[in-house]
Design an enzyme around this catalytic site. Sequence first.
Site, PDB file in Angstrom:
ATOM      1  N   LYS A 123       0.864  -1.186   0.000  1.00  0.00           N
ATOM      2  CA  LYS A 123       0.000   0.000   0.000  1.00  0.00           C
ATOM      3  C   LYS A 123       0.897   1.232   0.000  1.00  0.00           C
ATOM      4  CE  LYS A 123      -3.530   2.427   2.610  1.00  0.00           C
ATOM      5  NZ  LYS A 123      -4.533   2.306   3.672  1.00  0.00           N
TER       6      LYS A 123
ATOM      7  N   LYS B 287      -2.248  -1.462  -3.828  1.00  0.00           N
ATOM      8  CA  LYS B 287      -3.089  -0.266  -3.745  1.00  0.00           C
ATOM      9  C   LYS B 287      -2.241   0.978  -3.830  1.00  0.00           C
ATOM     10  CE  LYS B 287      -5.989   2.008  -0.396  1.00  0.00           C
ATOM     11  NZ  LYS B 287      -6.364   2.044   0.967  1.00  0.00           N
TER      12      LYS B 287
HETATM   13  C1  PBG Z   1      -7.181   3.511   5.585  1.00  0.00           C
HETATM   14  C2  PBG Z   1      -7.558   3.258   4.184  1.00  0.00           C
HETATM   15  C3  PBG Z   1      -7.410   4.180   3.150  1.00  0.00           C
HETATM   16  C4  PBG Z   1      -7.998   3.613   2.042  1.00  0.00           C
HETATM   17  C5  PBG Z   1      -8.462   2.337   2.399  1.00  0.00           C
HETATM   18  N1  PBG Z   1      -8.164   2.132   3.740  1.00  0.00           N
HETATM   19  C6  PBG Z   1      -6.878   5.568   3.154  1.00  0.00           C
HETATM   20  C7  PBG Z   1      -5.548   5.868   3.676  1.00  0.00           C
HETATM   21  O1  PBG Z   1      -4.683   5.003   3.800  1.00  0.00           O
HETATM   22  O2  PBG Z   1      -5.353   7.034   3.994  1.00  0.00           O
HETATM   23  C8  PBG Z   1      -8.091   4.299   0.725  1.00  0.00           C
HETATM   24  C9  PBG Z   1      -9.138   3.834  -0.206  1.00  0.00           C
HETATM   25  C10 PBG Z   1      -9.494   4.786  -1.281  1.00  0.00           C
HETATM   26  O3  PBG Z   1      -8.878   5.865  -1.474  1.00  0.00           O
HETATM   27  O4  PBG Z   1     -10.458   4.472  -1.987  1.00  0.00           O
HETATM   28  N2  PBG Z   1      -6.487   2.648   6.313  1.00  0.00           N
END
Ligand code: PBG
Length: 337
Positions: A207, A261
Amino acid sequence: MLLYIAGMTASFPAIRLRRTRVAPWSRAMVAEHRLTPADLIWPLFVTSGSDVEEPIGSLPGVSRWSVDRLAAQARAARDLGIPCLALFPNTPRELRSEDGREALNPDNLMCRAIRAVKDAVPEIGVLTDVALDPYTTHGHDGLIDKGGNVLNDATSRLLVEQALVQAGAGSDIVAPSDMMDGRVGAIRAVLEQGGHHDVQIMAYAAKYASAFYGPFRDAVGSRGLLKGDKRGYQMDPANAEEALREVALDLAEGADTVMVKPGLPYLDIVRRVKERFEVPVFAYQVSGEYAMIEAAAAAGAGDREALVLETLLAFKRAGASGVLTYHAPLAARLLGA
Ligand code: PBG
């Protein structure tokens, strides 16, 4: 084989690659990848109150739903052939705290949402995010020290509890999205001890600290709260080898599936993870990607339906088993479940 290596031009017109492209029946016959509703995981935002639908400004077409209205969403998803929902709570401001302890409340918004979906549609999968950001007053995914650094091991201990609470409420897949080190193994251990042998872990393994998460943070109410950024725990977009190490560790610790992601800007990572590990890889086409497609369509720069189907198919070609996407219901409708 030889033809594809060197003799391509020499072999024209014996070889005409357009032949198989001319007719729709032939294109269908030689298609190497196919998108189906079963490839889609639909993220849904949950809010408190009853009979509430709150549109999210930066995610046109996406709303937060109160728990009592989730059953209808779940039935719609089931009827469209979507196999799994991902739930995200917009925790009321007064329940957020420095340590995000509302995440451990077995009757919090997330747990009530899980139960509502599983009661209404037991056959649909429910995936739940394990991270503290929808519950903290500072918007970070974990506990912070005085300097604002996110603490790894202390956070991990809370995430383990959070995962256990979600599994207890009926979550089928817990998905740690916080990027702490070692949390997959810790979560797997407590799930085993707690008798949750069949609860899957989908690790947000690679991520990235991305600029594409803005609308999501609006949706869960953490954008305005976030102090600083998440680069101290989420990955640097410059790195790919590190993503492979992240995946290797999460698999070794007991992840069933892994996720990359954001989505489209990271298809190279999806491909490399798939080739290296040969495990189910999922991609998250995140909120900013959804917003870009919607903005392009609204500006007349592209056809929404074509953009949605082409981008989703690209994930399949890259090697993904499935995609989390806010366009899931639209795509499933277009694919004619
Ligand atoms: C938080 C989380 C995020 C997303 C999914 N889980 C945001 C972040 O890490 O700030 C993002 C998903 C999206 O932008 O659609 N743990």
